[in-house]
Design a protein around this motif. Structure first.
Motif, mmCIF file in Angstrom:
data_model
loop_
_atom_site.group_PDB
_atom_site.id
_atom_site.type_symbol
_atom_site.label_atom_id
_atom_site.label_comp_id
_atom_site.label_asym_id
_atom_site.label_seq_id
_atom_site.Cartn_x
_atom_site.Cartn_y
_atom_site.Cartn_z
ATOM 1 N N CYS A 56 -9.162 -2.827 -5.426
ATOM 2 C CA CYS A 56 -7.804 -3.229 -5.363
ATOM 3 C C CYS A 56 -7.185 -2.626 -3.964
ATOM 4 N N ASN A 57 -6.868 -1.211 -3.436
ATOM 5 C CA ASN A 57 -7.233 -0.276 -2.876
ATOM 6 C C ASN A 57 -6.162 0.573 -3.253
ATOM 7 N N MET A 58 -5.645 1.020 -4.505
ATOM 8 C CA MET A 58 -4.745 1.451 -5.296
ATOM 9 C C MET A 58 -5.848 2.750 -5.408
ATOM 10 N N ASP A 59 -4.680 4.198 -4.877
ATOM 11 C CA ASP A 59 -5.648 5.588 -4.935
ATOM 12 C C ASP A 59 -6.142 5.575 -7.156
ATOM 13 N N VAL A 60 -7.652 6.214 -6.354
ATOM 14 C CA VAL A 60 -8.463 6.645 -7.745
ATOM 15 C C VAL A 60 -7.256 7.977 -8.042
#
Length: 167
Positions: A56-60
């Protein structure tokens, strides 16, 4: 002609200065989705926001929901939610790969196939999935969680959400 040349040079020099500023302020690394060289196939210790989810390309950011897939070639992919792992694997064959997930109860990296999953957690993507090392009533296995995720039976579905949260 002289005024035109001066105006033209002013615009060119101004544009060059702006471009130099943008380039110098830009991130040097860019987005980070993978870690290469993990030949031991062990979970990589990392800090929140150091990697981005490969799905999803969100920061972990929330480590208690993080997951990793490590290929037999030593490439580690990072995920912010175990649901993203399921979606990412949907159309991929990664023979010899290992999946690790963080657990909410012991805060350790464990084999995702050995974890037990709640379906009502406040996970980063809102699927409701979170891993536990110890089973509890109404927890499901990895395979059951995977099938439910692929069928869309997560907290994203209003009917499932109402059913799960009213119990």
């Amino acid at each position: 002609m002289k005024k035109f040349l001066i105006s033209f040079l002013t615009v060119v020099i101004g544009g060059a200065v702006i471009m130099i500023l943008f380039v110098s302020l830009a991130k040097q690394d860019g987005p980070r989705y993978v870690y290469k060289g993990n030949s031991q196939q062990k979970p990589i210790a990392f800090k929140p926001k150091e990697y981005q989810c490969s799905e999803c390309n969100m920061d972990v950011e929330y480590m208690e929901y993080a997951a990793q897939i490590i290929t037999k070639d030593g490439i580690t992919y990072f995920f912010d939610d175990i649901g993203c792992v399921v979606l990412w694997l949907k159309n991929r064959e990664l023979d010899g790969s290992l999946i690790f997930t963080q657990t909410l109860d012991t805060h350790r990296w464990i084999d995702a196939n050995r974890a037990w999953y709640t379906r009502t957690a406040s996970s980063p993507m809102g699927y409701g999935l979170a891993a536990y090392e110890e089973p509890k009533e109404k927890f499901v296995s990895y395979e059951d969680m995977r099938l439910l995720m692929l069928q869309g039976k997560t907290l994203h579905d209003p009917f499932v959400k109402k059913s799960l949260l009213s119990q």
